[in-house]
Every structure is written in C-alpha cells, then in structure tokens.
Write a protein that holds these residues in place. Sequence first.
Motif, PDB file in Angstrom:
ATOM      1  N   SER A  39       0.796  -1.229   0.000  1.00  0.00           N
ATOM      2  CA  SER A  39       0.000   0.000   0.000  1.00  0.00           C
ATOM      3  C   SER A  39       0.830   1.281   0.000  1.00  0.00           C
ATOM      4  O   SER A  39       0.273   2.369  -0.151  1.00  0.00           O
ATOM      5  CB  SER A  39      -0.951   0.011   1.198  1.00  0.00           C
ATOM      6  OG  SER A  39      -0.238   0.208   2.416  1.00  0.00           O
ATOM      7  N   ALA A  42       0.263   3.987  -2.674  1.00  0.00           N
ATOM      8  CA  ALA A  42      -0.857   3.431  -3.434  1.00  0.00           C
ATOM      9  C   ALA A  42      -2.110   3.567  -2.583  1.00  0.00           C
ATOM     10  O   ALA A  42      -2.030   3.742  -1.365  1.00  0.00           O
ATOM     11  CB  ALA A  42      -0.606   1.964  -3.774  1.00  0.00           C
ATOM     12  N   GLY A  46      -6.949   0.440  -4.638  1.00  0.00           N
ATOM     13  CA  GLY A  46      -6.124  -0.167  -5.674  1.00  0.00           C
ATOM     14  C   GLY A  46      -5.449  -1.444  -5.213  1.00  0.00           C
ATOM     15  O   GLY A  46      -5.357  -2.422  -5.971  1.00  0.00           O
ATOM     16  N   VAL A  47      -4.984  -1.456  -3.961  1.00  0.00           N
ATOM     17  CA  VAL A  47      -4.350  -2.658  -3.412  1.00  0.00           C
ATOM     18  C   VAL A  47      -5.376  -3.785  -3.299  1.00  0.00           C
ATOM     19  O   VAL A  47      -5.111  -4.933  -3.682  1.00  0.00           O
ATOM     20  CB  VAL A  47      -3.705  -2.358  -2.042  1.00  0.00           C
ATOM     21  CG1 VAL A  47      -3.225  -3.651  -1.372  1.00  0.00           C
ATOM     22  CG2 VAL A  47      -2.540  -1.390  -2.199  1.00  0.00           C
ATOM     23  N   ILE A  76       0.065  -7.972  -9.155  1.00  0.00           N
ATOM     24  CA  ILE A  76       0.114  -6.625  -8.564  1.00  0.00           C
ATOM     25  C   ILE A  76       0.614  -5.566  -9.546  1.00  0.00           C
ATOM     26  O   ILE A  76       0.972  -4.462  -9.127  1.00  0.00           O
ATOM     27  CB  ILE A  76       0.993  -6.623  -7.295  1.00  0.00           C
ATOM     28  CG1 ILE A  76       2.468  -6.916  -7.625  1.00  0.00           C
ATOM     29  CG2 ILE A  76       0.454  -7.620  -6.265  1.00  0.00           C
ATOM     30  CD1 ILE A  76       3.414  -6.671  -6.466  1.00  0.00           C
ATOM     31  N   ILE A  79      -0.360  -1.885  -9.313  1.00  0.00           N
ATOM     32  CA  ILE A  79       0.052  -1.099  -8.145  1.00  0.00           C
ATOM     33  C   ILE A  79       1.384  -0.410  -8.438  1.00  0.00           C
ATOM     34  O   ILE A  79       2.290  -1.011  -9.014  1.00  0.00           O
ATOM     35  CB  ILE A  79       0.205  -2.006  -6.900  1.00  0.00           C
ATOM     36  CG1 ILE A  79      -1.128  -2.688  -6.570  1.00  0.00           C
ATOM     37  CG2 ILE A  79       0.685  -1.207  -5.693  1.00  0.00           C
ATOM     38  CD1 ILE A  79      -1.026  -3.694  -5.441  1.00  0.00           C
TER      39      ILE A  79
END
Length: 220
Positions: A39, A42, A46-47, A76, A79
């Motif tokens: 995170s 971010a 979104g995570v 991921i 991210i």
Amino acid sequence: MNRAAIVEFFARLAEANPAPETELEYVNAYTLLVAVALSAQATDVGVNKATRALFAEVDTPAKMVALGEEGLKAHIKTIGLFNTKAKNVIALSQTLIERHGGEVPEDRAALEALPGVGRKTANVVLNCAFGHETFAVDTHIFRVGNRTGLAPGKTVLAVEQKLEKRVPQPFRLHAHHWLILHGRYICKARTPECWRCPVADLCRYRPKTPPPAERARKPG
C-alpha cells in the motif's frame, strides 16, 4: 489542543464509528503484512483490487515463495512500484520462513527487520493483527495531527510520539483508524470538508471551509 478537547475529539469520532477497521482487505496476519507493504504510495482501493485474487490463492509465506516474483508481479502490476514491491514481498516471505517458522512475529524490531517493512507497516500489523496500541502515521494522520492541533510535529515520527503521549484511554487502540478515516473522507488535503466535520469546533484550522453552496456564491 488540551486534554479535555482531545477526549471530546475522540469521543465524537468514536460515536460516529464505534469499531473502525483498516480498509485493506486481508485474511490473516501474513496477508495483512503483504497488503500494508503493497500500500505504500498506493490507495487501499487499488491494493484491494489487486490482492483479492492473490489472497484467494496465496495466504502463507510458503505459497508466496512458490508463486515466485514473476507470478506475484502478474497479480500486482496495477500497483505503483510493483517491481520493487514484488521483490520485497518474496524476500520478506523467505525471511519469515527462515527466521520465524513462517509466522508473522508479534515484535516491532523483528517486523522492521523484514525486507520492505518500515515503522508504519510494523505499527499497522501490530495494531490490526495483534491488538497493540500503536499509531501508524501516514500522510492522512500527519495532516490531521498538524492541521487540527491534536499532535503537531515536523516529521512522521514526531507526530507519532505526540500521539503516543496525548491520546488517552479508551481511545488508544482505534485512534489511528479514526484519524486515517477522518483524513481520508473529511479532513482532506486540498479542501477539508469543515462544514460536515464532527470536531470542527475543537480544531485550530482557519479559515474553516464553508459548504459548497456558499463557496459557489462567492465571486472569483
């Protein structure tokens, strides 16, 4: 902000949201650790979008190591800084296996010794997974602490130390969640929504932001 005002400040936030929780989605202490590490720079939204499918498959360090760095990147890649984060998550997973029997340690120093894990991440894990009264200061808490006068400080650590001294019981366990959510949804960076803030009268921020309709009427 004096002690009476601080008690009232948290009492109002607690009344509005008695049991606040992190907005990151996780299934156990390990997936929480991974989610918090991902995170950085971010959004939680979104995570969560990236980790839902990941955590359905991978919920232990051994499974993450088996997935591998490239496999993790595929999950991921939406991210920010995903290359570095993937490397760190695989490395911290290997370290958990080698040094901690695959378990997340309930210890700040051990957590901060993991690749890609800093003080804020350790504080979140200690609070959310183990119930420690920690204050994970992110950009929202840093802003709220300074703007309101609750915990002014020039650095993240200074704000954390001020909160450690000033936040009373019974508010300590949930304090950082209340502050994060307050900063995320009301005490926003560019335009704090003072007109609907439950603690506006306790806050030193001036001038207060008027309601949108009132701002719209002002010339210029």
